[in-house]
Design a protein around this motif. Structure first.
Motif, PDB file in Angstrom:
ATOM      1  N   VAL A 145       4.342   0.906   9.108  1.00 11.66           N
ATOM      2  CA  VAL A 145       4.442   2.074   8.050  1.00 11.66           C
ATOM      3  C   VAL A 145       5.786   2.581   8.007  1.00 11.66           C
ATOM      4  O   VAL A 145       6.372   3.050   9.007  1.00 11.66           O
ATOM      5  N   THR A 179       3.361  -1.075   4.092  1.00 13.32           N
ATOM      6  CA  THR A 179       2.837   0.217   3.763  1.00 13.32           C
ATOM      7  C   THR A 179       3.912   1.349   3.614  1.00 13.32           C
ATOM      8  O   THR A 179       4.789   1.520   4.787  1.00 13.32           O
ATOM      9  N   VAL A 186      -6.499   3.485   3.936  1.00 10.32           N
ATOM     10  CA  VAL A 186      -5.181   3.026   3.507  1.00 10.32           C
ATOM     11  C   VAL A 186      -5.144   1.348   4.073  1.00 10.32           C
ATOM     12  O   VAL A 186      -4.033   0.825   3.891  1.00 10.32           O
ATOM     13  N   GLN A 244       0.760  -1.141  -0.101  1.00  8.04           N
ATOM     14  CA  GLN A 244       0.019   0.093   0.147  1.00  8.04           C
ATOM     15  C   GLN A 244       1.003   1.316  -0.219  1.00  8.04           C
ATOM     16  O   GLN A 244       1.559   1.626   1.014  1.00  8.04           O
TER      17      GLN A 244
END
Length: 481
Positions: free
Chosen positions: A144, A253, A394, A119
């Motif tokens: 992330v 991500t 997301v 992502q």
């Protein structure tokens, strides 16, 4: 002689009567009758082979039955043997894994699920829109990989290029970074010839949770939510960019926050690329609040403001910016030219924002389901609801620690006067501070520049100085997006 053979073997024994009566060579008869004769030996060998074949057949039958029973057992879901899901897995293709020993059960195992799609997210915003705080919502997430303002390197290396001319270079850098190709930083290295850029040389590295955490630095733990002290992180040993690049590949991500892309159409090639499938979060804020914050931090943004102002079309007839006395009275008021450029940049910023919002109102195919608008005012007033909306967009899960972090950051005692510092702030003061900081003339100037995006985003214009000072009246309504 025949009499000797008769004494050894009677007539009723092995030989048929016909053979007994007809004459035969004594040597042949002896070979048949002796216990060590070739005929008897071949019979024993045949019996042994038959016995071995029978035993082999029985053994093969038993193995087949065991395999059938094992297949039936292994086909059932066995929870105790299921490995726990990995927190992060490399997105790059891996070499096939070969078993160390042969196991017939592996033939019947279900195929492994396909690898999770990465992502990729770009936080599309402008200076002084609350983007530093908004970026922390991703920087603090242990799932992330976050990069803060990487295009800053492009603007510094290619200074004094104007903002519009640098858009292509910005897009090319983002294209490389979303593929975890961090060597692109070396193209815009300002450290000098022959000096390689390190992890601590990246803009915003001193507060980056990945750079300041293990395995690159033992100062912090990525899974623990909490702000990074830049003084502590600056003591981390500088690492090669290749190590940070390896870390990038481990995350599903990847989020980049930037203020130097002005038009969403610049990102269209990245959003159309099936290998990237980029999503954009458009963080917006009341332009009057943005202008007020720009004036407060005017000296820190002077280079950027000059680059943005250079992008204005000189052929366009525009009304004078403020009055001559305010523009020239720099020593008395501490602003002067800095204020002039800080507010002058709002013309370019709002013009670009209007183009982006018009595109979002009638989204092309590459933008549908890949674009989300977030108002800064909604974030600080109702942080938990906004964080859940953003994370859902997301495909991230909001942890209780992240909700607590967002709530604490919007429940501070006051409104910080220090620019470029992320700290806990009072939500009400953050939303309405511009109403007491700007003059009515400045407000009307900004509204003239930014009336189109303000109408789409739900920011009402004011009609009098009294209306500005009346803080009981909200100037927010439902946005069209």
């Amino acid at each position: 002689p025949k009499s000797a053979i008769a004494r050894v073997l009677p007539k009723s024994a092995l030989l048929p009567r016909l053979l007994w009566r007809r004459p035969a060579a004594p040597a042949v008869l002896l070979l048949l009758l002796l216990p060590w004769s070739p005929a008897r030996l071949s019979m024993k060998v045949f019996r042994r082979k038959a016995l071995v074949l029978c035993l082999g057949y029985v053994l093969l039958l038993l193995l087949t039955m065991l395999n059938l029973l094992d297949y039936k057992w292994h086909k059932e879901p066995q929870q105790c043997n299921r490995p726990p899901p990995a927190r992060r897995a490399p997105s790059s293709p891996q070499l096939p894994h070969f078993q160390r020993r042969s196991d017939i059960r592996s033939v019947y195992r279900l195929p492994a699920p396909p690898p999770r799609q990465r992502q990729l997210v770009y936080v599309f915003t402008t200076w002084r829109s609350g983007s530093s705080f908004f970026g922390e919502l991703f920087n603090q997430n242990p799932e992330v990989f976050f990069l803060y303002e990487p295009v800053w390197h492009v603007w510094q290396k290619l200074y004094p290029g104007d903002a519009v001319s640098l858009q292509g270079a910005a897009r090319d850098m983002l294209s490389s970074l979303y593929r975890c190709d961090l060597a692109v930083f070396q193209l815009y290295n300002t450290a000098g010839a022959g000096k390689n850029l390190t992890t601590l040389g990246i803009f915003g590295a001193a507060t980056n949770k990945v750079i300041c955490s293990s395995p690159l630095c033992p100062a912090y733990r990525k899974e623990v939510v909490g702000m990074v002290d830049d003084k502590v992180c600056k003591k981390c040993p500088p690492q090669q960019l290749s190590l940070l690049q390896d870390e990038c590949h481990k995350y599903h991500t990847l989020v980049i926050k930037g203020v130097r892309v002005f038009d969403l159409a610049v990102l269209a090639p990245l959003m159309q690329d099936p290998a990237l499938q980029l999503k954009v979060i458009h963080l917006v804020r009341d332009p009057r609040a943005v202008a007020s914050s720009r004036i407060k931090s005017r000296h820190g943004l002077i280079r950027e403001s000059l680059q943005v102002v250079r992008s204005r079309d000189p052929r366009v007839h525009r009304m004078p910016l403020l009055d001559a006395s305010h523009k020239l009275n720099s020593k008395k008021e501490g602003g002067g030219g800095s204020d002039y450029h800080a507010l002058g940049a709002m013309e370019v910023i709002c013009s670009s924002m209007a183009k982006t919002l018009q595109t979002a109102l009638r989204p092309p195919d590459w933008l549908k389901n890949n674009y989300l608008v977030v108002r800064y005012e909604d974030l600080v007033v109702d942080p938990i609801k906004t964080v859940r909306q953003v994370y859902g967009f997301v495909n991230l899960v909001v942890s209780p620690e992240m909700e607590k972090f967002a709530l604490n950051m919007t429940s501070g005692p006051g409104y910080s006067s220090k620019p470029f510092v992320v700290s806990a702030r009072n939500a009400t003061q953050a939303v309405s501070a511009w109403r007491t900081a700007l003059s009515f003339q400045q407000i009307k100037q900004i509204e003239d520049y930014c009336h189109q995006p303000m109408a789409i985003l739900g920011y009402e214009r004011v009609n009098s100085p009294e209306e500005v000072k009346d803080l009981s009246k909200t100037l927010l309504r439902m946005p069209r997006l």
